[in-house]
Motif scaffolding. Structure first.
Motif, short mmCIF file in Angstrom:
data_model
loop_
_atom_site.label_atom_id
_atom_site.label_comp_id
_atom_site.label_asym_id
_atom_site.label_seq_id
_atom_site.Cartn_x
_atom_site.Cartn_y
_atom_site.Cartn_z
N ILE A 91 -26.34 2.44 5.60
CA ILE A 91 -25.53 2.15 6.66
C ILE A 91 -24.99 0.61 6.54
CG2 ILE A 91 -25.88 1.54 9.05
CD1 ILE A 91 -28.04 3.57 9.27
N LEU A 92 -26.02 -0.27 6.25
CA LEU A 92 -25.57 -1.51 6.16
C LEU A 92 -24.51 -1.77 4.72
CD1 LEU A 92 -25.62 -4.71 6.72
CD2 LEU A 92 -27.76 -4.85 5.23
N GLY A 93 -25.05 -1.15 3.66
CA GLY A 93 -24.21 -1.17 2.57
C GLY A 93 -22.64 -0.58 2.74
N GLY A 94 -22.58 0.58 3.64
CA GLY A 94 -21.20 0.90 3.89
C GLY A 94 -20.34 -0.08 4.46
N LEU A 95 -20.97 -0.85 5.55
CA LEU A 95 -20.27 -1.79 6.33
C LEU A 95 -20.09 -2.96 5.19
CD1 LEU A 95 -19.51 -3.33 8.99
CD2 LEU A 95 -21.87 -3.97 9.23
N LEU A 96 -20.82 -3.39 4.38
CA LEU A 96 -20.62 -4.61 3.53
C LEU A 96 -19.42 -4.06 2.60
CD1 LEU A 96 -24.24 -5.85 2.70
CD2 LEU A 96 -22.66 -6.89 4.09
N ARG A 97 -19.48 -2.72 2.11
CA ARG A 97 -18.51 -2.27 1.10
C ARG A 97 -17.11 -2.37 2.09
NH1 ARG A 97 -19.36 0.97 -3.10
NH2 ARG A 97 -21.34 1.21 -2.55
N ARG A 98 -17.19 -2.03 3.28
CA ARG A 98 -15.59 -1.88 3.87
C ARG A 98 -15.27 -3.45 3.96
NH1 ARG A 98 -18.72 1.76 6.81
NH2 ARG A 98 -18.02 4.16 6.81
N ALA A 99 -16.26 -4.32 4.34
CA ALA A 99 -16.01 -5.75 4.59
C ALA A 99 -15.51 -6.34 3.27
CB ALA A 99 -17.12 -6.38 5.24
N ALA A 100 -16.08 -5.82 2.29
CA ALA A 100 -15.55 -6.62 0.82
C ALA A 100 -14.17 -6.08 0.43
CB ALA A 100 -16.69 -6.33 -0.34
N VAL A 101 -13.88 -4.69 0.66
CA VAL A 101 -12.54 -4.39 0.39
C VAL A 101 -11.55 -4.70 1.20
CG1 VAL A 101 -11.40 -2.19 0.44
CG2 VAL A 101 -13.51 -2.09 -0.60
N SER A 102 -11.89 -5.03 2.62
CA SER A 102 -11.06 -5.45 3.50
C SER A 102 -10.51 -6.99 2.96
CB SER A 102 -11.60 -5.72 4.81
OG SER A 102 -10.83 -6.51 5.75
N ARG A 103 -11.68 -7.89 2.58
CA ARG A 103 -11.32 -9.05 2.25
C ARG A 103 -10.63 -9.24 0.94
NH1 ARG A 103 -16.02 -13.87 1.87
NH2 ARG A 103 -14.63 -15.44 1.20
N PHE A 104 -11.08 -8.38 0.04
CA PHE A 104 -10.14 -8.46 -1.37
C PHE A 104 -8.65 -8.29 -0.88
CE2 PHE A 104 -8.62 -5.08 -4.17
CZ PHE A 104 -8.21 -6.11 -5.24
N THR A 105 -8.35 -7.00 -0.46
CA THR A 105 -7.14 -6.65 -0.10
C THR A 105 -6.36 -7.68 0.60
OG1 THR A 105 -7.76 -5.22 1.50
CG2 THR A 105 -7.40 -4.21 -0.33
N ARG A 106 -6.98 -8.15 1.78
CA ARG A 106 -6.27 -9.36 2.50
C ARG A 106 -5.91 -10.44 1.77
NH1 ARG A 106 -3.40 -8.36 6.91
NH2 ARG A 106 -4.98 -7.39 7.80
N THR A 107 -6.86 -11.02 0.88
CA THR A 107 -6.79 -12.21 0.38
C THR A 107 -5.59 -11.98 -1.01
OG1 THR A 107 -9.11 -12.77 0.21
CG2 THR A 107 -7.88 -13.76 -1.26
N LEU A 108 -5.65 -10.79 -1.72
CA LEU A 108 -4.87 -10.52 -2.55
C LEU A 108 -3.49 -10.23 -2.19
CD1 LEU A 108 -4.13 -10.53 -5.58
CD2 LEU A 108 -4.77 -7.93 -5.51
N GLY A 109 -3.49 -9.48 -1.07
CA GLY A 109 -1.91 -9.52 -0.43
C GLY A 109 -1.36 -10.56 0.31
N THR A 110 -2.18 -11.45 0.86
CA THR A 110 -1.44 -12.66 1.09
C THR A 110 -1.09 -13.45 -0.06
OG1 THR A 110 -3.16 -12.63 3.05
CG2 THR A 110 -2.05 -14.58 2.58
N LEU A 111 -1.95 -13.66 -1.17
CA LEU A 111 -1.33 -14.52 -2.16
C LEU A 111 -0.24 -13.94 -2.72
CD1 LEU A 111 -4.80 -15.17 -3.71
CD2 LEU A 111 -3.42 -16.88 -2.82
N VAL A 112 -0.23 -12.65 -3.06
CA VAL A 112 1.07 -11.80 -3.56
C VAL A 112 2.26 -12.13 -2.77
CG1 VAL A 112 2.10 -9.89 -4.39
CG2 VAL A 112 -0.53 -10.18 -5.04
N ALA A 113 2.12 -12.01 -1.35
CA ALA A 113 3.24 -12.11 -0.46
C ALA A 113 3.68 -13.32 -0.47
CB ALA A 113 3.05 -11.72 0.89
N SER A 114 2.73 -14.52 -0.79
CA SER A 114 3.11 -15.78 -0.86
C SER A 114 3.81 -16.37 -1.96
CB SER A 114 1.89 -16.83 -0.36
OG SER A 114 1.29 -16.50 0.71
N GLY A 115 3.67 -15.47 -2.94
CA GLY A 115 4.70 -15.86 -4.28
C GLY A 115 3.51 -16.19 -5.36
N VAL A 116 2.43 -16.14 -5.10
CA VAL A 116 1.28 -16.51 -6.13
C VAL A 116 1.25 -15.50 -7.23
CG1 VAL A 116 -1.08 -16.87 -6.70
CG2 VAL A 116 -0.22 -17.67 -4.72
N SER A 117 1.32 -15.69 -8.44
CA SER A 117 1.24 -14.72 -9.47
C SER A 117 0.12 -13.68 -9.44
CB SER A 117 1.43 -15.38 -10.88
OG SER A 117 0.31 -16.01 -11.04
#
Length: 346
Positions: free
Chosen positions: A203-229
């Protein structure tokens, strides 16, 4: 050393800064205005220091980089990309959006933990009072009456004796698990083990996994969209992942790109990312719309985290009440069992 600046203050600063730059105000003038209206003294000193650095010829990202306790590596990297592209207002707006979304998720997680913490804070003193003050009274009464005690009553009396006789050892043992975990987290192998363990908890692991994936994709997507290599974006994302398993998977993807391979394969091999995430990243790479795909994944997983949090709260609240009732109620019933037997015998 600058005191920790509340995340909300940084978000407001970033949003207002983006608005001022977008309206055409000069950089230094915008910083001066923000510095004057900021209530947090430490943050005000930071902004004044940034003004001095910029006036001395330093870039905004360089000035922010001097205050890593306030501005994250992600923020500095995005601002540097915005300066290079001449789109500082747009990048600051995206950064403010990211910080607001990240802050909203963090607040939801904290809110989900408040109720269990309150129940725990009530249960521990209640049990301690029963064991130290109430149970000994019953024990004396039973001893004077010479009543044979059932097993549950003997168990509670034994627990009371342990608490009264070794309370100092129990109090001393309380911080030991926390110290052990902290020491383990201080090593690379220990951190990796703990992060893997947390991701595997039901239960908790699934929540943490979703949160980690959300953070990864949001962070990388924001950086790439901003022109960061992509290479720099992956490195920044890995360092801000907050999970060693995610960190290693992202760094493996970065190494794969340096070898001319794709991002998707190392993500798939990590076992953390679902096939949907891997496929969407793969499609984003092939179509040149990686930032858009990452943003879509982040939106989806943020909704998943919200749903999982609501389900977890709905499950934890009654469970905690049941635990409280079983522990406290069980102790009370155990102490009244001999009295019931005495009444029955009479």
């Amino acid at each position: 050393m600058t005191r920790r600046v509340p995340a909300r203050d940084v978000v407001v600063f970033t949003r207002l800064f983006a608005t001022m730059i977008g309206a055409g105000l000069p950089l230094v003038q915008s910083l001066n205005i923000l510095g004057r209206q900021t209530e947090h003294r430490g943050f005000r000193r930071v902004i004044r220091g940034m003004v001095r650095d910029v006036e001395s010829g330093e870039t905004l990202s360089g000035a922010m980089g001097r205050h890593r306790r306030v501005f994250s590596e992600l923020s500095v990297s995005m601002v540097a990309a915005g300066e290079a592209a001449g789109a500082l207002d747009t990048i600051l707006g995206r950064l403010a959006d990211f910080l607001e979304q990240h802050g909203a998720l963090a607040r939801k997680v904290r809110a989900a933990l408040i109720y269990p913490a309150m129940i725990f804070a009530v249960t521990v003193p209640a049990v301690a009072i029963l064991l130290v003050f109430v149970i000994p009274t019953f024990e004396s009464m039973f001893a004077s009456a010479g009543v044979p005690l059932p097993a549950p009553t003997r168990l509670v009396i034994a627990a009371s004796a342990v608490v009264q006789g070794y309370w100092w050892a129990l109090l001393g043992a309380v911080p030991l698990p926390a110290l052990a975990v902290r020491r383990a987290l201080g090593t690379s192998r220990g951190r990796l083990f703990m992060d893997r363990l947390m991701l595997s908890v039901p239960i908790l692991g699934g929540l943490l996994r979703r949160a980690a994936v959300s953070r990864f994709t949001r962070t990388l997507g924001t950086l790439v969209a901003s022109g960061v290599s992509i290479l720099q974006g992956l490195e920044v994302t890995a360092r801000t992942a907050g999970n060693r398993v995610i960190h290693d998977a992202v760094m493996s993807s970065r190494a794969a790109i340096e070898r001319g391979e794709t991002i998707a394969r190392p993500l798939e091999e990590s076992g953390v990312f679902t096939p949907m995430v891997v496929r969407m990243v793969e499609v984003g790479e092939q179509t040149g719309a990686l930032d858009e795909m990452l943003t879509r994944v982040a939106d989806f997983y943020e909704q998943e985290v919200d749903t999982a949090l609501e389900a977890l709260i709905a499950m934890v609240e009654p469970a905690m009440i049941v635990v409280l009732g079983v522990v406290v109620g069980g102790m009370i019933v155990a102490m009244y069992l001999p009295i019931f037997e005495m009444i029955t015998a009479v």
